[in-house]
Write an enzyme that holds these catalytic residues in place. Structure first.
Site, PDB file in Angstrom:
ATOM      1  N   ASP A   1      12.896  14.074  39.634  1.00  6.89           N
ATOM      2  CA  ASP A   1      12.409  13.883  38.625  1.00  6.89           C
ATOM      3  C   ASP A   1      13.064  13.195  36.985  1.00  6.89           C
ATOM      4  O   ASP A   1      12.073  13.312  36.300  1.00  6.89           O
ATOM      5  CB  ASP A   1      12.955  15.159  38.177  1.00  6.89           C
ATOM      6  CG  ASP A   1      12.048  16.611  38.659  1.00  6.89           C
ATOM      7  OD1 ASP A   1      10.437  15.975  39.610  1.00  6.89           O
ATOM      8  OD2 ASP A   1      12.350  17.932  38.636  1.00  6.89           O
TER       9      ASP A   1
ATOM     10  N   ASP B   1      15.383  15.747  45.273  1.00  7.73           N
ATOM     11  CA  ASP B   1      15.008  15.893  44.012  1.00  7.73           C
ATOM     12  C   ASP B   1      14.657  16.132  42.681  1.00  7.73           C
ATOM     13  O   ASP B   1      14.021  15.838  41.645  1.00  7.73           O
ATOM     14  CB  ASP B   1      15.361  18.053  44.848  1.00  7.73           C
ATOM     15  CG  ASP B   1      14.683  18.800  43.818  1.00  7.73           C
ATOM     16  OD1 ASP B   1      13.699  18.747  43.569  1.00  7.73           O
ATOM     17  OD2 ASP B   1      15.245  20.213  43.810  1.00  7.73           O
TER      18      ASP B   1
ATOM     19  N   ASP C   1      24.946   9.379  42.305  1.00  4.89           N
ATOM     20  CA  ASP C   1      25.587   9.866  41.118  1.00  4.89           C
ATOM     21  C   ASP C   1      25.425   8.405  39.773  1.00  4.89           C
ATOM     22  O   ASP C   1      24.987   8.020  39.117  1.00  4.89           O
ATOM     23  CB  ASP C   1      26.993  10.073  40.642  1.00  4.89           C
ATOM     24  CG  ASP C   1      28.075   9.429  41.718  1.00  4.89           C
ATOM     25  OD1 ASP C   1      27.798   8.185  41.974  1.00  4.89           O
ATOM     26  OD2 ASP C   1      29.317   9.133  41.647  1.00  4.89           O
TER      27      ASP C   1
ATOM     28  N   TYR D   1      18.679  22.677  51.485  1.00  6.89           N
ATOM     29  CA  TYR D   1      18.201  23.574  51.009  1.00  6.89           C
ATOM     30  C   TYR D   1      17.600  24.206  52.525  1.00  6.89           C
ATOM     31  O   TYR D   1      17.192  25.502  52.396  1.00  6.89           O
ATOM     32  CB  TYR D   1      16.549  23.073  50.902  1.00  6.89           C
ATOM     33  CG  TYR D   1      16.868  22.828  49.263  1.00  6.89           C
ATOM     34  CD1 TYR D   1      18.112  23.275  47.951  1.00  6.89           C
ATOM     35  CD2 TYR D   1      16.400  21.903  48.806  1.00  6.89           C
ATOM     36  CE1 TYR D   1      17.625  21.873  47.252  1.00  6.89           C
ATOM     37  CE2 TYR D   1      15.890  21.477  47.128  1.00  6.89           C
ATOM     38  CZ  TYR D   1      17.472  21.327  46.596  1.00  6.89           C
ATOM     39  OH  TYR D   1      17.291  20.751  45.377  1.00  6.89           O
TER      40      TYR D   1
ATOM     41  N   LYS E   1      26.034  10.197  48.937  1.00  2.00           N
ATOM     42  CA  LYS E   1      27.586  10.166  48.359  1.00  2.00           C
ATOM     43  C   LYS E   1      27.976  10.632  49.619  1.00  2.00           C
ATOM     44  O   LYS E   1      29.183  10.854  50.134  1.00  2.00           O
ATOM     45  CB  LYS E   1      27.985  11.302  47.928  1.00  2.00           C
ATOM     46  CG  LYS E   1      27.129  11.645  46.618  1.00  2.00           C
ATOM     47  CD  LYS E   1      28.144  11.384  45.035  1.00  2.00           C
ATOM     48  CE  LYS E   1      28.850  12.078  45.036  1.00  2.00           C
ATOM     49  NZ  LYS E   1      29.645  11.155  43.461  1.00  2.00           N
TER      50      LYS E   1
END
Ligand code: NAD
Length: 370
Positions: free
Chosen positions: A255, A251, A227, A143, A194
């Site tokens: 959620d 992020d 993942d 970001y 990852k």
């Protein structure tokens, strides 16, 4: 012994003020009954600050935030300010606070109150007793990484670029927060990236492992690809204690974890910065939900996410874990007794307004400490 702690309250917009009114009742209760007293001050942020100062966060408010032991923020935004330029939108106030306070670690607990297991999208047995803490890196990664932008190519195509980038110190400081938290919980950290396809993920894994070997091996450390983590969160979420991850994966995973608990009106968060020379860690606490313009001003909001954010402040900024426990237990009792605001209402329960919920909680606190 009484001790004065400074607390800057920034109610913001919409239901922020209504929810914060209920926190004030809890703060007053603590002032009156317990050994914690607060120097509380209040200021404007978001749309409310734009209306008064023309900017979403005045410089003086920023200075006060930097000086406070902790900041408690309600929510910002609303339709009135939706069409403003991005640079002065209400959310910019929030971003400025996070940036200038250097709040690099975002803590999002996913805690499922027994009385609310039915509100989860998962089967009750999967979420009953769930208690996960997600530690998300908040000021680095994709970001913020450079280069970024959208460019025109010679062949007439356009190309969008963002850069995932982490340095050793950025990884270590957030991993330290995760290890410290795990030490006060079940003693387990699962670090998520990852590393199989991203060099920044490989560095993340190596640095977290290295830090683990430097005096943190009392904590059980595991690694997981992001993942797989997203899959495990909806398969067997109770396997996790603390999840440590970067800005982008955090992020999304936070959620997902939030939905396991059912309601936006119940979710607190904390954002922590570095410890300064005086041993103080900069910190801001806020509910996960927004300003809920659809119910603002109607005394319908669920104030518990904001109250639980204050409980996090008691635990992480003021070192008053006992009072935090008391608030959390009182919230659990209230829910068990069927006291509900509209967002978590269920058959056979009693519907309370925002202010009635605040009053009911204070009565519970009285009972619990009688
Ligand atoms: P929202 O979280 O404000 O509301 C989503 C839905 O959940 C609404 O139906 C709302 O009524 C309900 N809800 C949220 N919190 C509740 C509570 N405590 N009690 C009862 N019901 C609750 O998200 P949105 O509608 O996408 O955004 C509204 C405004 O809030 C926008 O301006 C957005 O930019 C802003 N926002 C701010 C923050 C923040 O300040 N951290 C976060 C998200 C959204």
């Amino acid at each position: 012994m009484a001790s004065n702690k400074s607390l800057l309250i920034l109610p913001g917009d919409g239901i922020g003020a209504e929810a914060m009114g209920q926190v004030r009742k809890v703060v007053d209760w603590m002032d009156n009954r317990r050994s914690v007293t607060f120097d509380v001050s209040e200021d404007l942020v978001g749309g409310a600050a734009i209306d008064r100062h023309g900017v979403p966060l005045a410089d003086e408010t920023m200075d006060r935030a930097l000086e406070a032991d902790a900041v408690l923020l309600g929510a910002v935004g609303g339709p009135k300010w939706d069409n403003l330029d991005f640079s002065i939108k209400p959310e910019r106030g929030l971003l400025r606070l996070r940036k200038e306070m250097e709040l690099f670690a975002n803590l999002r607990p996913a805690l499922c109150f027994d009385a609310l297991v039915e509100a989860s999208s998962l089967k009750p047995e999967l979420v009953s007793g769930l208690d996960i803490m997600i530690v998300r890196e908040l000021t680095g990664g994709v970001y913020f990484g450079e280069p970024r932008g959208i460019e025109d190519l010679e062949n007439g195509e356009r190309r969008g670029i963002n850069t995932q980038v982490y340095t050793t110190s950025e990884i270590r400081r957030v991993a330290e927060v995760a290890f410290d938290l795990a030490r006060k919980r079940d003693g387990r950290v699962c670090s998520v990236e990852k590393a199989n396809v991203m060099e920044s993920g490989l560095l993340w894994r190596e640095e977290v492992s290295k830090l683990h070997g430097e005096g943190n091996d009392d904590i059980e450390l595991s690694h997981m690809y992001a993942d797989n983590c997203s899959m495990q969160l909806v398969r067997t979420p109770k396997q996790f204690d603390v999840i440590l991850t970067d800005n982008l994966f955090g992020d999304m995973l936070s959620d997902t974890a939030a939905m396991l608990t059912g309601s936006l009106g119940m979710l607190p968060s904390a954002s922590l910065g570095s410890v300064d020379a005086l041993g103080r860690r900069k910190a801001m606490y806020e509910p996960v939900h927004g300003s809920a313009p659809d119910i603002a001003g109607q005394d319908k909001a669920n104030p518990l996410a904001t109250i639980l954010s204050f409980a996090m402040a008691l635990r992480y900024s003021y070192d008053h874990g006992e009072e935090a426990d008391l608030i959390e237990q009182s919230v659990a009792t209230l829910l068990k007794e069927g006291k509900r605001t509209g967002d978590i209402m269920a058959e056979g329960c009693e519907l309370l307004s925002c202010s009635q919920m605040g009053d009911a909680l204070v009565r519970k606190l009285d009972e619990a400490s009688a």
